[in-house]
Design a protein around this motif. Structure first.
Motif, short mmCIF file in Angstrom:
data_model
loop_
_atom_site.label_atom_id
_atom_site.label_comp_id
_atom_site.label_asym_id
_atom_site.label_seq_id
_atom_site.Cartn_x
_atom_site.Cartn_y
_atom_site.Cartn_z
N CYS A 44 1.49 9.29 -4.70
CA CYS A 44 2.79 9.45 -3.89
C CYS A 44 2.80 10.35 -2.80
CB CYS A 44 3.73 9.76 -5.14
SG CYS A 44 5.56 9.97 -4.29
N VAL B 33 10.03 10.85 -12.30
CA VAL B 33 10.49 10.63 -10.78
C VAL B 33 11.54 11.27 -10.34
CG1 VAL B 33 11.12 8.51 -9.13
CG2 VAL B 33 9.42 8.21 -11.06
N CYS C 19 12.41 9.97 -4.04
CA CYS C 19 11.66 8.67 -4.04
C CYS C 19 12.16 7.67 -2.96
CB CYS C 19 11.95 7.93 -5.63
SG CYS C 19 11.05 6.50 -5.60
N LYS C 20 11.02 7.08 -2.32
CA LYS C 20 11.67 6.21 -1.21
C LYS C 20 11.22 4.64 -1.51
CE LYS C 20 12.42 9.28 1.73
NZ LYS C 20 13.99 9.69 1.48
N GLY C 21 11.10 4.51 -2.70
CA GLY C 21 10.96 3.14 -3.32
C GLY C 21 9.78 2.12 -2.64
N CYS C 22 8.56 2.78 -2.37
CA CYS C 22 7.47 2.28 -1.69
C CYS C 22 6.84 1.62 -2.59
CB CYS C 22 6.71 3.35 -0.87
SG CYS C 22 5.90 4.29 -2.12
N GLY C 23 6.78 1.56 -3.73
CA GLY C 23 6.34 1.14 -4.78
C GLY C 23 4.62 1.31 -5.01
N VAL C 24 4.00 2.33 -4.26
CA VAL C 24 2.64 2.58 -4.29
C VAL C 24 2.35 3.01 -5.76
CG1 VAL C 24 0.88 4.15 -3.42
CG2 VAL C 24 2.29 3.07 -1.89
N CYS C 25 3.15 3.86 -6.38
CA CYS C 25 2.84 4.46 -7.81
C CYS C 25 2.80 3.30 -8.74
CB CYS C 25 3.82 5.43 -8.19
SG CYS C 25 5.62 4.79 -8.08
N ILE D 8 6.89 12.30 -7.32
CA ILE D 8 6.64 11.97 -8.91
C ILE D 8 5.79 13.17 -9.57
CG2 ILE D 8 4.72 10.43 -8.44
CD1 ILE D 8 5.98 8.73 -10.69
N PHE E 138 5.39 11.11 -1.02
CA PHE E 138 6.68 11.58 -0.87
C PHE E 138 6.83 12.83 -2.00
CE2 PHE E 138 6.96 7.36 0.97
CZ PHE E 138 7.17 7.76 2.09
N ALA F 175 11.40 4.46 -8.34
CA ALA F 175 10.60 3.92 -9.37
C ALA F 175 11.13 4.42 -10.65
CB ALA F 175 9.29 4.66 -8.80
S1 SF4 Z 1 7.84 4.40 -5.37
FE1 SF4 Z 1 6.97 5.48 -3.83
S2 SF4 Z 1 8.09 7.39 -3.36
FE2 SF4 Z 1 8.79 6.52 -5.18
S3 SF4 Z 1 7.67 7.76 -6.51
FE3 SF4 Z 1 6.53 5.88 -6.37
S4 SF4 Z 1 4.98 6.31 -4.68
FE4 SF4 Z 1 6.68 7.95 -4.86
#
Ligand code: SF4
Ligand code: SF4
Length: 250
Positions: A182, A209, A214-220, A187, A184, A165
């Motif tokens: 997040c 970030v 960061c695992k790049g899940c995209g939730v944020c 952030i 993980f 992110a």
């Molecule tokens: S992309 Fe996922 S892991 Fe990375 S900061 Fe956002 S919520 Fe957290």
């Protein structure tokens, strides 16, 4: 007990019984062969234990197979208690940001592909923290967890995700929604000093970030109300361009 004296009667009264793995299935079959009697009770008619007139123990249980209650005079009644998660499990899960399963034991990243890893890097699981298991299984799993943990320590480096992110600080309002969602811990909303005009500085909250976590899940990115967070290599513009190209758009 059956092996030491065949004439001893042994009953196992159970609600549900599952023998997982070859070793336990064989153990169960051996107990049956030796003459241990298994009685399955129904939850609305649980077994009752009473003292009889001579001071002995009597267990009465409804046996659904014969549709009758049976009474067993016993010299010894052994209650089997379940293994449950320690009360501090939820607290550890919250602090380390590692998940618990529906049974409240710690949940591994993948039962077959990553059985001792968590989704959070650098934390591993083994033994009864993950659920009831035998001593030999716990030891084998502890070896596996120690071995996994030694990999980054030996290599002295880790491979970070390329898709992470990224925050547009001009759009960020410091609301903290991204930090909340997040999983993980990657952030954080922190104060940052900006020069708003020559010689005039202002301190505002912005999201920051940690690229390693960061695992790049995209939730944020989904949670951000101002559209301040984008995913590297997966920006809205890139995705819309892909969609447009796939349907033959401009
Ligand atoms: S992309 Fe996922 S892991 Fe990375 S900061 Fe956002 S919520 Fe957290
Ligand atoms: S959710 Fe968006 S606006 Fe709120 S702190 Fe995070 S990046 Fe900033």
């Amino acid at each position: 007990m059956k092996e030491s004296k065949q004439s001893i009667d042994v009953y196992i009264i159970y609600r549900d019984l599952q023998a997982y793995g070859k070793e336990y299935e064989e153990y169960y079959l051996k107990a049956q062969r030796l003459g241990v009697k298994f009685i399955n009770y129904v939850p609305d008619k649980p077994p009752k234990v009473k003292r009889d007139s001579k001071g002995g123990l009597k267990v009465t249980v409804y046996f659904p197979l014969i549709d009758k209650s049976i009474s067993i005079n016993c010299d010894l009644v052994v209650l089997s208690t379940p293994l449950i998660q320690h009360e501090s499990g939820k607290e550890i899960s919250r602090i380390l940001k590692v998940p618990l399963g529906p049974d409240e034991f710690f949940l591994e990243a993948h039962p077959k592909l990553r059985p001792v890893d968590f989704t959070v890097d650098g934390i591993y699981v083994c033994g009864t923290a993950q659920g009831p298991k035998s001593i030999s299984e716990s030891i084998a799993q502890a070896y596996a967890a120690a071995s996994r943990a030694s990999i980054p320590m030996t290599a002295k480096r880790i491979r970070a995700e390329a898709i992470t992110a990224v925050v547009n600080e001009d759009l960020c309002k410091g609301c903290g929604k991204c930090e909340e969602v997040c999983e993980f811990n990657a952030i954080k909303v922190e104060p940052k000093v900006f020069e708003v005009a020559p010689f005039i500085k202002s301190k505002v909250l912005v999201a920051n970030v940690n690229d390693i976590l960061c695992k790049g899940c995209g939730v944020c990115s989904v949670a951000c109300p101002t559209g301040a967070i984008k995913m590297r290599h997966f920006t809205n513009e890139q995705i819309l361009a892909e969609v447009s190209a796939s349907i033959g758009g401009p």
